[in-house]
Design a protein around this motif. Structure first.
Motif, PDB file in Angstrom:
ATOM      1  N   ASP A  24      17.123  -9.560 -14.483  1.00 18.64           N
ATOM      2  CA  ASP A  24      17.375  -8.349 -15.271  1.00 18.64           C
ATOM      3  C   ASP A  24      18.039  -7.267 -14.420  1.00 18.64           C
ATOM      4  O   ASP A  24      18.853  -6.486 -14.917  1.00 18.64           O
ATOM      5  N   TYR A  25      17.711  -7.215 -13.132  1.00 23.22           N
ATOM      6  CA  TYR A  25      18.363  -6.290 -12.208  1.00 23.22           C
ATOM      7  C   TYR A  25      19.859  -6.593 -12.141  1.00 23.22           C
ATOM      8  O   TYR A  25      20.689  -5.691 -12.263  1.00 23.22           O
ATOM      9  N   LYS A  26      20.198  -7.861 -11.950  1.00 19.39           N
ATOM     10  CA  LYS A  26      21.610  -8.267 -11.846  1.00 19.39           C
ATOM     11  C   LYS A  26      22.387  -7.924 -13.109  1.00 19.39           C
ATOM     12  O   LYS A  26      23.549  -7.528 -13.048  1.00 19.39           O
ATOM     13  N   LEU A  27      21.737  -8.090 -14.267  1.00 18.93           N
ATOM     14  CA  LEU A  27      22.393  -7.865 -15.560  1.00 18.93           C
ATOM     15  C   LEU A  27      22.241  -6.433 -16.085  1.00 18.93           C
ATOM     16  O   LEU A  27      22.785  -6.110 -17.144  1.00 18.93           O
ATOM     17  N   CYS A  28      21.496  -5.597 -15.359  1.00 26.04           N
ATOM     18  CA  CYS A  28      21.145  -4.253 -15.856  1.00 26.04           C
ATOM     19  C   CYS A  28      20.499  -4.337 -17.232  1.00 26.04           C
ATOM     20  O   CYS A  28      20.779  -3.543 -18.130  1.00 26.04           O
ATOM     21  N   ASN A  29      19.608  -5.284 -17.389  1.00 26.56           N
ATOM     22  CA  ASN A  29      18.911  -5.511 -18.654  1.00 26.56           C
ATOM     23  C   ASN A  29      17.587  -4.752 -18.649  1.00 26.56           C
ATOM     24  O   ASN A  29      16.705  -5.043 -17.850  1.00 26.56           O
ATOM     25  N   SER A  30      17.446  -3.808 -19.549  1.00 23.37           N
ATOM     26  CA  SER A  30      16.236  -2.981 -19.600  1.00 23.37           C
ATOM     27  C   SER A  30      15.301  -3.353 -20.756  1.00 23.37           C
ATOM     28  O   SER A  30      14.372  -2.620 -21.051  1.00 23.37           O
ATOM     29  N   SER A  31      15.513  -4.493 -21.383  1.00 19.87           N
ATOM     30  CA  SER A  31      14.733  -4.835 -22.574  1.00 19.87           C
ATOM     31  C   SER A  31      13.331  -5.380 -22.292  1.00 19.87           C
ATOM     32  O   SER A  31      12.485  -5.344 -23.173  1.00 19.87           O
ATOM     33  N   HIS A  32      13.049  -5.866 -21.077  1.00 22.85           N
ATOM     34  CA  HIS A  32      11.731  -6.433 -20.777  1.00 22.85           C
ATOM     35  C   HIS A  32      11.214  -5.943 -19.412  1.00 22.85           C
ATOM     36  O   HIS A  32      11.041  -6.735 -18.490  1.00 22.85           O
ATOM     37  N   PRO A  33      10.969  -4.650 -19.265  1.00 18.25           N
ATOM     38  CA  PRO A  33      10.523  -4.157 -17.954  1.00 18.25           C
ATOM     39  C   PRO A  33       9.098  -4.617 -17.629  1.00 18.25           C
ATOM     40  O   PRO A  33       8.267  -4.779 -18.518  1.00 18.25           O
ATOM     41  N   ARG A  34       8.861  -4.811 -16.366  1.00 17.92           N
ATOM     42  CA  ARG A  34       7.498  -5.090 -15.887  1.00 17.92           C
ATOM     43  C   ARG A  34       6.715  -3.786 -15.777  1.00 17.92           C
ATOM     44  O   ARG A  34       5.495  -3.771 -15.869  1.00 17.92           O
ATOM     45  N   PHE A  35       7.449  -2.694 -15.546  1.00 18.83           N
ATOM     46  CA  PHE A  35       6.871  -1.358 -15.424  1.00 18.83           C
ATOM     47  C   PHE A  35       7.887  -0.374 -15.981  1.00 18.83           C
ATOM     48  O   PHE A  35       9.090  -0.534 -15.772  1.00 18.83           O
ATOM     49  N   TYR A  36       7.402   0.650 -16.688  1.00 16.57           N
ATOM     50  CA  TYR A  36       8.290   1.655 -17.267  1.00 16.57           C
ATOM     51  C   TYR A  36       7.617   3.019 -17.159  1.00 16.57           C
ATOM     52  O   TYR A  36       6.416   3.160 -17.406  1.00 16.57           O
ATOM     53  N   SER A  37       8.392   4.038 -16.799  1.00 14.41           N
ATOM     54  CA  SER A  37       7.892   5.401 -16.793  1.00 14.41           C
ATOM     55  C   SER A  37       9.052   6.359 -17.035  1.00 14.41           C
ATOM     56  O   SER A  37      10.167   6.136 -16.563  1.00 14.41           O
ATOM     57  N   ASN A  38       8.759   7.429 -17.761  1.00 16.80           N
ATOM     58  CA  ASN A  38       9.766   8.470 -18.003  1.00 16.80           C
ATOM     59  C   ASN A  38       9.163   9.861 -17.832  1.00 16.80           C
ATOM     60  O   ASN A  38       9.573  10.805 -18.484  1.00 16.80           O
ATOM     61  N   THR A  39       8.208   9.990 -16.936  1.00 18.02           N
ATOM     62  CA  THR A  39       7.488  11.254 -16.742  1.00 18.02           C
ATOM     63  C   THR A  39       8.252  12.282 -15.918  1.00 18.02           C
ATOM     64  O   THR A  39       7.888  13.446 -15.904  1.00 18.02           O
ATOM     65  N   GLY A  40       9.285  11.844 -15.198  1.00 17.40           N
ATOM     66  CA  GLY A  40      10.038  12.759 -14.339  1.00 17.40           C
ATOM     67  C   GLY A  40       9.548  12.766 -12.898  1.00 17.40           C
ATOM     68  O   GLY A  40      10.272  13.150 -11.993  1.00 17.40           O
ATOM     69  N   LYS A  41       8.318  12.354 -12.704  1.00 20.84           N
ATOM     70  CA  LYS A  41       7.739  12.254 -11.354  1.00 20.84           C
ATOM     71  C   LYS A  41       6.896  10.974 -11.311  1.00 20.84           C
ATOM     72  O   LYS A  41       5.670  11.023 -11.335  1.00 20.84           O
ATOM     73  N   THR A  42       7.557   9.861 -11.246  1.00 14.34           N
ATOM     74  CA  THR A  42       6.878   8.570 -11.286  1.00 14.34           C
ATOM     75  C   THR A  42       6.444   8.156  -9.894  1.00 14.34           C
ATOM     76  O   THR A  42       7.238   8.154  -8.960  1.00 14.34           O
ATOM     77  N   GLY A  55       0.807  -1.223   0.000  1.00 18.43           N
ATOM     78  CA  GLY A  55       0.000   0.000   0.000  1.00 18.43           C
ATOM     79  C   GLY A  55       0.835   1.265   0.000  1.00 18.43           C
ATOM     80  O   GLY A  55       0.335   2.334  -0.331  1.00 18.43           O
ATOM     81  N   ASP A  56       2.103   1.174   0.382  1.00 16.98           N
ATOM     82  CA  ASP A  56       2.994   2.330   0.339  1.00 16.98           C
ATOM     83  C   ASP A  56       3.314   2.677  -1.113  1.00 16.98           C
ATOM     84  O   ASP A  56       3.193   1.849  -2.013  1.00 16.98           O
ATOM     85  N   THR A  57       3.735   3.909  -1.324  1.00 17.25           N
ATOM     86  CA  THR A  57       4.169   4.335  -2.654  1.00 17.25           C
ATOM     87  C   THR A  57       5.573   4.919  -2.562  1.00 17.25           C
ATOM     88  O   THR A  57       6.008   5.359  -1.501  1.00 17.25           O
ATOM     89  N   ILE A  58       6.227   4.892  -3.692  1.00 17.67           N
ATOM     90  CA  ILE A  58       7.521   5.562  -3.811  1.00 17.67           C
ATOM     91  C   ILE A  58       7.393   6.534  -4.977  1.00 17.67           C
ATOM     92  O   ILE A  58       6.820   6.205  -6.012  1.00 17.67           O
ATOM     93  N   ARG A  59       7.863   7.758  -4.756  1.00 13.67           N
ATOM     94  CA  ARG A  59       7.823   8.773  -5.815  1.00 13.67           C
ATOM     95  C   ARG A  59       9.251   9.020  -6.277  1.00 13.67           C
ATOM     96  O   ARG A  59      10.080   9.529  -5.541  1.00 13.67           O
ATOM     97  N   PHE A  60       9.513   8.610  -7.508  1.00 15.94           N
ATOM     98  CA  PHE A  60      10.819   8.816  -8.139  1.00 15.94           C
ATOM     99  C   PHE A  60      10.800  10.187  -8.809  1.00 15.94           C
ATOM    100  O   PHE A  60       9.935  10.465  -9.633  1.00 15.94           O
ATOM    101  N   LYS A  61      11.758  11.035  -8.478  1.00 21.17           N
ATOM    102  CA  LYS A  61      11.878  12.355  -9.113  1.00 21.17           C
ATOM    103  C   LYS A  61      13.180  12.354  -9.914  1.00 21.17           C
ATOM    104  O   LYS A  61      14.243  12.015  -9.380  1.00 21.17           O
ATOM    105  N   TYR A  62      13.103  12.707 -11.200  1.00 22.29           N
ATOM    106  CA  TYR A  62      14.279  12.661 -12.062  1.00 22.29           C
ATOM    107  C   TYR A  62      14.074  13.552 -13.288  1.00 22.29           C
ATOM    108  O   TYR A  62      12.961  14.004 -13.555  1.00 22.29           O
ATOM    109  N   LYS A  63      15.163  13.806 -14.017  1.00 21.33           N
ATOM    110  CA  LYS A  63      15.125  14.573 -15.260  1.00 21.33           C
ATOM    111  C   LYS A  63      15.814  13.766 -16.348  1.00 21.33           C
ATOM    112  O   LYS A  63      16.854  13.154 -16.105  1.00 21.33           O
ATOM    113  N   LYS A  64      15.247  13.776 -17.531  1.00 22.58           N
ATOM    114  CA  LYS A  64      15.840  13.105 -18.702  1.00 22.58           C
ATOM    115  C   LYS A  64      16.327  11.701 -18.358  1.00 22.58           C
ATOM    116  O   LYS A  64      17.491  11.358 -18.568  1.00 22.58           O
ATOM    117  N   ASP A  65      15.457  10.898 -17.811  1.00 21.95           N
ATOM    118  CA  ASP A  65      15.784   9.538 -17.387  1.00 21.95           C
ATOM    119  C   ASP A  65      14.499   8.731 -17.408  1.00 21.95           C
ATOM    120  O   ASP A  65      13.473   9.182 -17.920  1.00 21.95           O
TER     121      ASP A  65
END
Length: 145
Positions: free
Chosen positions: A66-84, A47-57
């Motif tokens: 995929d975490y261990k390999l830094c593999n970004s080709s098959h994400p379960r979730f993706y966002s690039n809004t800057g305030k995810t 029920g908790d949330t995390i708010r990621f704040k970023y620019k151009k990322d």
């Protein structure tokens, strides 16, 4: 009526969720702190949330592999809004990486352990609220009689 409102507020306060805020950036090369250090110092619950704040990322939730390999080709979730804003809906480890090339390899990745609310709640608010309710109920019965 006032006691009933107090009971409802006490119960709802004991099960409220938290929002955790995080600046999602590539860690400086000389930094000894990691995002995993930040996450391990928090208590995340369903029920908790995390708010990621970023620019151009971007931020991605990925599998453990995929975490261990830094593999970004098959994400379960993706966002690039800057305030995810991401809500944790299960009590499992969540794996996050940056979707920008090279950022994960530089340490922009994180594991968040999420605990179940019913197994971790140590607040005495629900029993106290029940005690207040019982007193209120008993008083109501005595007024009726």
């Amino acid at each position: 009526m006032f006691l009933w409102l107090a009971i409802v507020l006490m119960i709802s306060a004991s099960v409220s969720s938290h929002e955790h805020k995080l600046n999602w950036v590539v860690p400086p090369a000389n930094s000894s702190e990691s995002f995993n250090d930040w996450a391990s110092n928090k208590r995340f619950q369903v029920g908790d949330t995390i708010r990621f704040k970023y620019k151009k990322d971007s931020v991605m939730q990925v599998t453990k592999e995929d975490y261990k390999l830094c593999n970004s080709s098959h994400p379960r979730f993706y966002s690039n809004t800057g305030k995810t804003r991401f809500m944790f809906d299960h009590s499992v480890p969540y794996y996050f990486i940056s979707g920008m090339s090279g950022h994960c390899e530089k340490g922009q990745k994180m594991i968040v352990e999420v605990l179940s609310r019913d197994k971790t709640t140590t607040s005495s608010a629900p029993p106290a609220a029940l005690a207040v309710w019982f007193c209120f109920f008993s008083l109501s019965l005595s007024l009726v009689a």
